[in-house]
Design a protein around this motif. Structure first.
Motif, short mmCIF file in Angstrom:
data_model
loop_
_atom_site.label_atom_id
_atom_site.label_comp_id
_atom_site.label_asym_id
_atom_site.label_seq_id
_atom_site.Cartn_x
_atom_site.Cartn_y
_atom_site.Cartn_z
N ASN A 206 0.87 -1.18 0.00
CA ASN A 206 0.00 0.00 0.00
C ASN A 206 0.91 1.23 0.00
O ASN A 206 1.08 1.91 1.01
CB ASN A 206 -0.90 -0.04 1.23
CG ASN A 206 -1.86 1.13 1.29
OD1 ASN A 206 -1.89 1.97 0.39
ND2 ASN A 206 -2.65 1.20 2.35
N CYS A 210 1.85 3.57 3.17
CA CYS A 210 2.92 3.00 4.00
C CYS A 210 4.31 3.45 3.56
O CYS A 210 5.27 3.34 4.33
CB CYS A 210 2.86 1.48 3.97
SG CYS A 210 1.25 0.84 4.44
N ASP A 232 -3.34 -6.55 -5.25
CA ASP A 232 -3.68 -6.37 -3.84
C ASP A 232 -5.13 -6.82 -3.62
O ASP A 232 -5.95 -6.70 -4.52
CB ASP A 232 -3.57 -4.87 -3.47
CG ASP A 232 -3.25 -4.66 -2.01
OD1 ASP A 232 -2.09 -4.33 -1.70
OD2 ASP A 232 -4.16 -4.85 -1.17
N THR A 236 -6.01 -0.10 -3.21
CA THR A 236 -5.31 0.90 -2.40
C THR A 236 -5.31 2.23 -3.15
O THR A 236 -5.62 2.28 -4.35
CB THR A 236 -3.87 0.45 -2.17
OG1 THR A 236 -3.27 0.23 -3.47
CG2 THR A 236 -3.80 -0.84 -1.37
N ARG A 327 4.91 -5.98 2.68
CA ARG A 327 4.43 -6.99 3.63
C ARG A 327 3.26 -7.79 3.08
O ARG A 327 2.99 -8.89 3.53
CB ARG A 327 4.01 -6.32 4.94
CG ARG A 327 5.00 -5.37 5.61
CD ARG A 327 6.32 -5.98 5.91
NE ARG A 327 7.21 -5.96 4.77
CZ ARG A 327 7.83 -4.87 4.27
NH1 ARG A 327 7.63 -3.69 4.78
NH2 ARG A 327 8.65 -4.96 3.23
N GLY A 328 2.55 -7.25 2.09
CA GLY A 328 1.38 -7.94 1.55
C GLY A 328 1.71 -9.32 1.01
O GLY A 328 0.89 -10.23 1.07
N HIS A 331 4.07 -11.24 4.69
CA HIS A 331 3.47 -11.66 5.97
C HIS A 331 2.63 -12.92 5.79
O HIS A 331 1.41 -12.90 5.97
CB HIS A 331 2.54 -10.55 6.47
CG HIS A 331 3.21 -9.47 7.25
ND1 HIS A 331 2.63 -8.25 7.46
CD2 HIS A 331 4.40 -9.43 7.90
CE1 HIS A 331 3.44 -7.49 8.19
NE2 HIS A 331 4.51 -8.18 8.46
N THR A 624 -7.42 -9.65 6.74
CA THR A 624 -6.06 -9.23 6.42
C THR A 624 -5.80 -7.93 7.19
O THR A 624 -6.73 -7.16 7.45
CB THR A 624 -5.86 -9.08 4.90
OG1 THR A 624 -4.47 -8.99 4.62
CG2 THR A 624 -6.57 -7.87 4.32
N GLY A 626 -3.04 -4.47 8.19
CA GLY A 626 -2.03 -3.59 7.59
C GLY A 626 -1.99 -2.25 8.29
O GLY A 626 -2.41 -2.13 9.44
N ARG A 627 -1.51 -1.25 7.55
CA ARG A 627 -1.27 0.06 8.16
C ARG A 627 -2.14 1.13 7.54
O ARG A 627 -2.72 0.94 6.47
CB ARG A 627 0.21 0.44 7.94
CG ARG A 627 1.16 -0.36 8.78
CD ARG A 627 2.60 -0.26 8.30
NE ARG A 627 3.08 1.11 8.23
CZ ARG A 627 4.31 1.44 7.83
NH1 ARG A 627 5.18 0.51 7.49
NH2 ARG A 627 4.68 2.70 7.77
N LYS A 725 -1.35 -11.66 7.29
CA LYS A 725 -2.19 -11.23 6.17
C LYS A 725 -3.35 -12.16 5.88
O LYS A 725 -4.18 -11.83 5.04
CB LYS A 725 -1.32 -11.08 4.90
CG LYS A 725 -0.35 -9.91 4.98
CD LYS A 725 -1.08 -8.57 5.02
CE LYS A 725 -0.13 -7.38 4.97
NZ LYS A 725 0.32 -6.93 6.30
#
Ligand code: SF4
Length: 737
Positions: A206, A210, A232, A236, A327-328, A331, A624, A626-627, A725
């Motif tokens: 993202n 991020c 994704d 995003t 990280r997508g 993780h 999932t 994330g940030r 994730k």
């Protein structure tokens, strides 16, 4: 005892999070600062240049640093507000001891008394149960000097094998895959190569939230005509403007990469000369992707076959390209294989090691790159050397003035350290710049393990949620209170400069570590007078290693706006782009550009394995995590900065309208998300930008708002990264809280 001394609300009332805002001198626009300090933003791996304005030992504002080449003055919201973490009302100004009768459960004690208590508890636990009864958890936001010192402290002073760091939760899948494929763990290219790419492929990143400044590089590439492919489960912000969006079902990245490689082979979109001259293992990988027909790839990934074919053609026929992931794809319980699948696509295209031809993981943590190179990982020594390699042990032991046999063996990853607490093998813990209670999966388990410790000391500048379980808290240093080097996502080593002194009784972290070593009467190797002295030793410890910093000095870094490692000599220019034809490295010794004895890159078979926990009748939805742009990691800093909290005050659960309808959820309703490990009640954001089979929760919050109450502690068998994730959850509408 490491249980909470008083109820959490009493701790919060005393120690925060409270919100800082621009007040006093910070509002006076006519004020002249005492000094302007060129340094970097601490809130992500981009490490943008920034100038802090300092008056009366307080950071009162900032100015853009236009000359710093990476961001040329640009900053994201976190960078703009980062100055508000300084002179914060929650700043720890003293050492504290757990005391249920004190306000907030902790009473201030003299720093020296706290150090003596820490030393005596370490001594007690180690003499009763052995050196390995004490463990250390370190942080990837520390400078390289501090990270290096932590690795040395664990191995030389404490003689424990048990040290690991919170980068374990961030980039380690990419790191392991890079080592397997290239023999070195670093972004292959400077970001300037993005501008010259015909195709930019972004998987599981993202970027706009991020790694915001990277967005500018992607936009510039598009202005030059580049096509942008985004993969994704969520559309995003960058995905909303891309040329081709592939809405991947979480946990299926390697299936997509294998499917693309299948089509590249079928259409002969391959660089045969590169594959022949610079790689090994292609035939085996080609055989392994044969079953990944477009039909099967579409069925597994949830992406329409038409889009898969379009992506393969764009990628396969490009002359230049840049593939990035984050990280997508990392993780996952098969995160390393995901990354290997991406690398196979890059190697088959031959587009690496040249201008405009690149590959990189987008490092997340502030010093996520440098923090994983110099020995705070459980199996690593400085210079990205291996703890189980006799030659590497010999080299580092010589620099440290010890017998190689006295170096402990490789330890275990951070989650395994918690399992060892559960098993009673680890009884004492020191953490620094790490908030495992918020950042590790299955946080109920983590909380129970912190409670189980016989002794826990936390070094930090704010009282984070994990440190609330501590027996002793030592007041460490903020980013702007010390100097040192860090390495950005590009592999550029840069200099953090001190802007203000530590307030109150707080100390620079490296001083605290050395004070403990002195109090333990184990001072050998812990008598540095400054970060510069630590760097001097680190240069020698890393010399000749893959991550060779021998040629890096503070002067050189500042003079040249950063130096890309490897940099094996002071007169060496550094290495912005890895793997250029004809380049030399200490492993290949001129036989080729990659870091293997034959100089060739490795194709690796990337196997598809389903996630550890698939949705089922009981838990039918994929979660999932994330940030968001306003917060950083476990939120210890950003949940204390007023304007960032105003922008995103609480976590939420993103739900597609189709899924929301099934659970009678409207936008803004409260929804309880439940997994096999815990529950979380959050406001529903009903959005069309997420797959209908998936919900998303940002993970920056603690306690009842923590996404990691839900996540699963399944780990990649190679990198040991947790599977943040994908896990299975169910939803229900909740009464308003
Ligand atoms: S992109 Fe990262 S380093 Fe740059 S200002 Fe934002 S948070 Fe800071």
């Amino acid at each position: 005892m490491a249980t909470l001394p008083v109820p959490p609300q009493e701790i919060r009332a005393r120690f925060g999070p409270h919100l800082s805002r621009s007040t006093g001198m910070r509002l006076d626009t006519g004020l002249s600062p005492d000094k302007v300090v060129k340094t970097h933003c601490c809130f992500c791996g981009q490490q943008c240049g920034i100038q802090l304005l300092v008056k009366e030992n307080q950071v009162i504002g900032f100015e853009p640093w236009m000359e710093f080449p990476f961001n040329e003055g640009k900053l994201c919201p976190k960078g703009i507000k980062r100055y508000l973490q300084d002179a914060h009302p929650d700043r720890l100004l003293h050492a504290y001891e757990r005391d249920p009768s004190a306000p907030g459960g902790f009473k201030p004690i003299a720093y020296e008394a706290a150090i003596r208590r820490v030393a005596s508890e370490i001594e007690r636990l180690q003499s009763q149960h052995g050196h390995q009864a004490f463990a250390c958890l370190s942080g990837a936001s520390l400078t390289i000097e501090k990270a290096y010192l932590m690795g040395k402290f664990a191995r030389v002073c404490l003689q424990t094998p048990y040290i690991d760091y919170n980068g374990r939760l961030c980039m380690v899948s990419a790191a392991a895959a890079n080592k397997k494929a290239f023999g070195i763990d670093r972004a292959a290219n400077p970001w300037s190569d993005i501008l010259r790419a015909e195709v930019v492929w972004i998987s599981g990143a993202n970027v706009a939230e991020c790694a915001p400044i990277t967005t500018d590089y992607v936009w510039q590439a598009r202005e030059h005509g580049a096509k942008l492919i985004v993969v994704d489960p969520r559309i995003t912000p960058l995905g909303r403007t891309c040329d081709l969006f592939l809405p991947l079902k979480p946990g299926r990245d390697v299936a997509l990469f294998n499917g693309i490689l299948h089509l590249m082979i079928e259409h002969d979109w391959l660089d045969h000369a590169f594959i022949r001259d610079y790689t090994v293992g292609f035939d085996q990988v080609a055989a392994s992707v044969k079953p990944w027909t477009p039909q099967r790839t579409a069925q597994v990934t949830g992406i329409a076959e038409r889009l898969i074919r379009q992506a393969a053609e764009l990628w396969g026929t490009a002359r230049t390209s840049f593939l990035m992931h984050a990280r997508g794809i990392e993780h996952h319980s098969h995160g390393v294989h995901n990354c290997l699948g991406a690398i196979n696509m890059v190697l088959a295209s031959g587009r690496i090691g040249r201008e405009g031809c690149g590959y990189a993981t987008i490092t997340g943590q502030g010093n996520g790159q440098g923090g994983r190179e110099h020995g705070q990982k459980c199996d690593q020594l400085p210079g990205a050397r291996d703890l189980d390699n006799p030659e590497h042990r010999e080299h580092v032991a010589r620099v440290w003035g010890i017998d190689p046999d006295d170096l402990p063996p490789p330890g275990v990853d951070v989650y395994e350290i918690f399992r060892k607490i559960d098993a009673g093998e680890v009884k004492g813990l020191l953490s620094i710049c790490f908030n495992p209670l918020v950042s590790l999966p299955d946080s109920h388990f983590v909380s129970r393990m912190l409670d189980k410790l016989e002794f826990y000391v936390a070094i930090d500048f704010f009282l984070n949620e994990s440190a609330q379980h501590a027996d002793i808290i030592l007041p460490g240093s903020l980013h702007e209170e010390d100097e040192g080097i860090v390495t950005s996502a590009e592999g550029r080593v840069i200099k953090i400069n001190k802007a203000v002194d530590c307030p109150g009784e707080a100390r620079e972290d490296w001083r605290i570590i050395q004070d403990i070593a002195q109090a333990l009467k184990r001072p050998h190797g812990f008598t540095f007078a400054s970060p510069a002295e630590i760097l001097e030793e680190l240069r020698h410890a890393s010399r000749g290693g893959v991550a060779d910093y021998y040629g890096i000095t503070y002067d050189k870094v500042e003079r040249e706006y950063g130096v890309f490692w490897p940099c094996p000599a002071e007169e060496h220019p550094g290495t912005p782009r890895l793997f250029e034809p004809g380049s030399w490295n200490p492993v290949a010794q001129g036989r080729g550009p990659f870091y293997f004895p034959d100089g060739k890159a490795r194709f690796n078979v990337a196997e598809y394995t389903p996630p550890a926990e698939e949705p089922d009748a009981e838990y039918p939805v994929i979660l999932t995590t994330g940030r968001v742009i306003s917060h950083f990691l476990s939120g210890t800093q950003t949940r204390r900065i007023g304007p960032l909290v105003d922008h995103c005050p609480e976590p939420f659960v993103e739900v597609h309208p189709q899924l929301a309808a099934k659970f009678d959820l409207a936008d803004g309703d409260w929804a309880t998300v439940e997994s096999r490990r815990g529950t979380c009640t959050l406001k529903a954001h009903v959005v069309k930008t997420i797959r209908p089979d998936t919900v998303f929760i940002p993970y920056h919050w603690a306690g009842e708002q923590s996404a990691n109450r839900l996540t699963i502690a399944a780990q990649d068998p190679i990198s040991k990264i947790p599977e943040y994730k994908v896990c299975a959850v169910r939803l229900k509408k909740a009464d308003r809280q």
